[in-house]
Design a protein around this motif. Structure first.
Motif, short mmCIF file in Angstrom:
data_model
loop_
_atom_site.label_atom_id
_atom_site.label_comp_id
_atom_site.label_asym_id
_atom_site.label_seq_id
_atom_site.Cartn_x
_atom_site.Cartn_y
_atom_site.Cartn_z
N LEU A 74 0.80 -1.21 0.00
CA LEU A 74 0.00 0.00 0.00
C LEU A 74 0.85 1.28 0.00
N LEU A 75 2.03 1.23 0.60
CA LEU A 75 2.86 2.44 0.79
C LEU A 75 3.03 3.31 -0.46
N PRO A 76 3.29 2.74 -1.65
CA PRO A 76 3.49 3.61 -2.82
C PRO A 76 2.25 4.42 -3.21
N SER A 77 1.07 4.06 -2.69
CA SER A 77 -0.15 4.75 -3.10
C SER A 77 -0.76 5.65 -2.02
N VAL A 78 -0.06 5.87 -0.89
CA VAL A 78 -0.68 6.63 0.21
C VAL A 78 -0.40 8.13 0.18
N SER A 79 0.43 8.59 -0.70
CA SER A 79 0.76 10.02 -0.72
C SER A 79 -0.50 10.86 -0.91
N GLY A 80 -0.70 11.82 0.00
CA GLY A 80 -1.85 12.71 -0.06
C GLY A 80 -3.13 12.14 0.53
N LYS A 81 -3.13 10.86 0.89
CA LYS A 81 -4.32 10.24 1.47
C LYS A 81 -4.47 10.66 2.93
N LYS A 82 -5.71 10.79 3.38
CA LYS A 82 -6.00 11.13 4.77
C LYS A 82 -6.30 9.83 5.50
N ILE A 83 -5.46 9.50 6.48
CA ILE A 83 -5.59 8.20 7.13
C ILE A 83 -5.58 8.32 8.65
N ALA A 84 -5.98 7.22 9.27
CA ALA A 84 -5.91 7.09 10.73
C ALA A 84 -5.31 5.74 11.04
N LEU A 85 -4.53 5.67 12.13
CA LEU A 85 -3.90 4.42 12.56
C LEU A 85 -4.33 4.11 14.00
N PHE A 86 -4.49 2.82 14.29
CA PHE A 86 -4.85 2.40 15.64
C PHE A 86 -4.40 0.96 15.87
N GLY A 87 -4.33 0.58 17.14
CA GLY A 87 -3.99 -0.81 17.47
C GLY A 87 -3.79 -1.00 18.96
N SER A 88 -3.74 -2.27 19.35
CA SER A 88 -3.56 -2.61 20.76
C SER A 88 -2.18 -3.23 20.97
N TYR A 89 -1.76 -3.27 22.22
CA TYR A 89 -0.46 -3.85 22.55
C TYR A 89 -0.53 -4.48 23.93
N ASP A 90 0.44 -5.35 24.20
CA ASP A 90 0.49 -6.04 25.48
C ASP A 90 1.58 -5.44 26.37
N TRP A 91 2.73 -5.17 25.78
CA TRP A 91 3.86 -4.64 26.54
C TRP A 91 4.58 -3.63 25.65
N GLY A 94 4.70 1.51 22.75
CA GLY A 94 4.09 2.01 21.52
C GLY A 94 5.06 2.22 20.38
N GLU A 95 6.26 1.66 20.50
CA GLU A 95 7.27 1.85 19.45
C GLU A 95 6.75 1.42 18.08
N TRP A 96 6.00 0.30 18.02
CA TRP A 96 5.51 -0.18 16.74
C TRP A 96 4.63 0.87 16.06
N MET A 97 3.83 1.59 16.84
CA MET A 97 2.94 2.59 16.26
C MET A 97 3.74 3.80 15.81
N ARG A 98 4.71 4.23 16.58
CA ARG A 98 5.55 5.36 16.15
C ARG A 98 6.28 5.02 14.85
N THR A 99 6.76 3.80 14.74
CA THR A 99 7.45 3.36 13.52
C THR A 99 6.48 3.36 12.35
N TRP A 100 5.29 2.79 12.56
CA TRP A 100 4.27 2.72 11.51
C TRP A 100 3.86 4.12 11.07
N GLU A 101 3.62 5.00 12.03
CA GLU A 101 3.24 6.38 11.74
C GLU A 101 4.33 7.05 10.90
N GLY A 102 5.58 6.86 11.28
CA GLY A 102 6.70 7.44 10.53
C GLY A 102 6.76 6.94 9.10
N ARG A 103 6.55 5.65 8.92
CA ARG A 103 6.57 5.07 7.56
C ARG A 103 5.46 5.67 6.70
#
Length: 140
Positions: A74-91, A94-103
């Motif tokens: 999906l990454l090559p097609s997201v430029s200019g798209k308005k998106i939201a990210l969410f998810g759960s974690y156990d321990w 939130g590094e995974w979300m910061r990484t995902w947001e950055g990407r």
């Protein structure tokens, strides 16, 4: 119709996806929660507004079986798209979300709000944050 695409192992992220859809509908929009196994990146590439949800897995990464390959495609097609990210974690913190947001930002996506993360089962506050995320999507 705003698509809320998610991967969930235990149901926590699915509950968050349902709350995002509730928020979209509360703001007057139409939303639908869709498991990542039921949609292709090509199907989502033409959408201008959408949400993605995935829990932290392993060493704070996205699910490597379905969600990571989907996001990569999906990454090559997201430029200019308005998106939201969410998810759960156990321990972790939130590094995974910061990484995902950055990407996603690096690929040109515009986040409509801060990502929402919940520790394990989303509580009332977490679900309210997911609904607010959905409302922000509907207004985007």
């Amino acid at each position: 119709m705003i698509k809320v695409v998610f991967w969930s192992q235990t149901g926590n992220t699915e509950a968050m996806a349902d709350a995002v859809v509730e928020g979209i509908q509360a703001a007057g929009g139409e939303g639908k929660a869709i498991s990542v196994s039921d949609i292709s990146a090509a199907d989502l590439a033409g959408e201008s507004v959408f949400a993605l949800g995935c829990p932290a897995m392993g060493d704070e990464v996205l699910d490597e079986g379905e969600m990571e390959p989907f996001v990569e495609e999906l990454l090559p097609s997201v430029s200019g798209k308005k998106i939201a990210l969410f998810g759960s974690y156990d321990w972790g913190d939130g590094e995974w979300m910061r990484t995902w947001e950055g990407r996603m930002k690096e690929a040109g996506a515009v986040l409509v709000a801060e990502p929402v993360i919940c520790n394990l089962t989303p509580d009332e506050e977490g679900l309210a944050n997911c609904k607010a995320l959905g409302e922000a999507l509907a207004k985007a």
